[in-house]
Design a protein around this motif. Structure first.
Motif, PDB file in Angstrom:
ATOM      1  N   ASP A  44       0.812  -1.224   0.000  1.00  0.00           N
ATOM      2  CA  ASP A  44       0.000   0.000   0.000  1.00  0.00           C
ATOM      3  C   ASP A  44       0.842   1.270   0.000  1.00  0.00           C
ATOM      4  O   ASP A  44       0.314   2.366  -0.104  1.00  0.00           O
ATOM      5  N   GLY A  45       2.147   1.134   0.142  1.00  0.00           N
ATOM      6  CA  GLY A  45       3.038   2.284   0.063  1.00  0.00           C
ATOM      7  C   GLY A  45       3.117   3.130   1.310  1.00  0.00           C
ATOM      8  O   GLY A  45       3.764   4.176   1.304  1.00  0.00           O
ATOM      9  N   ALA A  46       2.490   2.686   2.397  1.00  0.00           N
ATOM     10  CA  ALA A  46       2.485   3.500   3.604  1.00  0.00           C
ATOM     11  C   ALA A  46       2.538   2.670   4.891  1.00  0.00           C
ATOM     12  O   ALA A  46       3.311   2.970   5.795  1.00  0.00           O
ATOM     13  N   CYS A  47       1.695   1.664   4.976  1.00  0.00           N
ATOM     14  CA  CYS A  47       1.637   0.843   6.195  1.00  0.00           C
ATOM     15  C   CYS A  47       2.349  -0.499   6.025  1.00  0.00           C
ATOM     16  O   CYS A  47       3.028  -0.960   6.929  1.00  0.00           O
ATOM     17  N   HIS A  48       2.180  -1.116   4.852  1.00  0.00           N
ATOM     18  CA  HIS A  48       2.728  -2.449   4.598  1.00  0.00           C
ATOM     19  C   HIS A  48       3.270  -2.543   3.179  1.00  0.00           C
ATOM     20  O   HIS A  48       2.571  -2.212   2.216  1.00  0.00           O
ATOM     21  N   CYS A  49       4.503  -3.000   3.067  1.00  0.00           N
ATOM     22  CA  CYS A  49       5.128  -3.226   1.764  1.00  0.00           C
ATOM     23  C   CYS A  49       5.914  -4.530   1.813  1.00  0.00           C
ATOM     24  O   CYS A  49       6.334  -4.978   2.876  1.00  0.00           O
ATOM     25  N   GLN A  50       6.132  -5.111   0.650  1.00  0.00           N
ATOM     26  CA  GLN A  50       6.903  -6.339   0.568  1.00  0.00           C
ATOM     27  C   GLN A  50       7.866  -6.265  -0.612  1.00  0.00           C
ATOM     28  O   GLN A  50       7.488  -5.847  -1.708  1.00  0.00           O
TER      29      GLN A  50
END
Length: 138
Positions: free
Chosen positions: A63-69
């Motif tokens: 999402d580019g703010a809270c969670h990235c992989q």
């Protein structure tokens, strides 16, 4: 300079070829098309001496703010062991540092000995606090 590491989108067919050729699991054309369109960032390594052939890649999704992989870190077999994985991670890390908020949780799944590379970028094992899990839709 023979090799260039840049932010660049790739075609679904290039993506499928890189994954399979590098030993990662195959993705079908629909999955590749949708997945690539939803990337936050895509990094490729170009071989300038071979008509800008894409020899490696990596992506950041989420999402580019809270969670990235961090996903799809792969290099064609004939180019492996020459530092291209590190180049890809360095470029992805630049994107993370410049574009992702401080509180974002960034994760990855390390195959085999790849965890040694990712440790250099601040990634740590989460066990026993957390357990990575997953499944592939069939």
């Amino acid at each position: 300079m023979r090799y260039e590491v840049i932010y660049q989108d790739i075609t679904p067919n290039e993506y499928i070829h890189l994954r399979v050729s590098s030993g990662l699991s195959p993705k079908n054309l629909m999955a590749a098309t949708i997945g690539l369109a939803n990337s936050l960032c895509c990094v490729v390594v170009l071989d300038k001496d071979d008509a800008d052939r894409i020899i490696g890649m990596g992506r950041l999704v989420g999402d580019g703010a809270c969670h990235c992989q961090v996903v799809d870190i792969c290099v064609l077999p004939e180019y492996q062991g020459q530092g291209f994985g590190k180049m890809i991670m360095t470029k992805l890390n630049e994107f993370i540092e410049e574009n992702i908020p401080e509180s974002c949780y960034i994760n990855l799944i390390a195959d085999g000995e790849a965890y040694r590379l990712y440790e250099k970028y601040g990634f740590k094992e989460v066990w026993p606090k957390s357990r990575g899990m997953g499944y592939v839709k069939k």
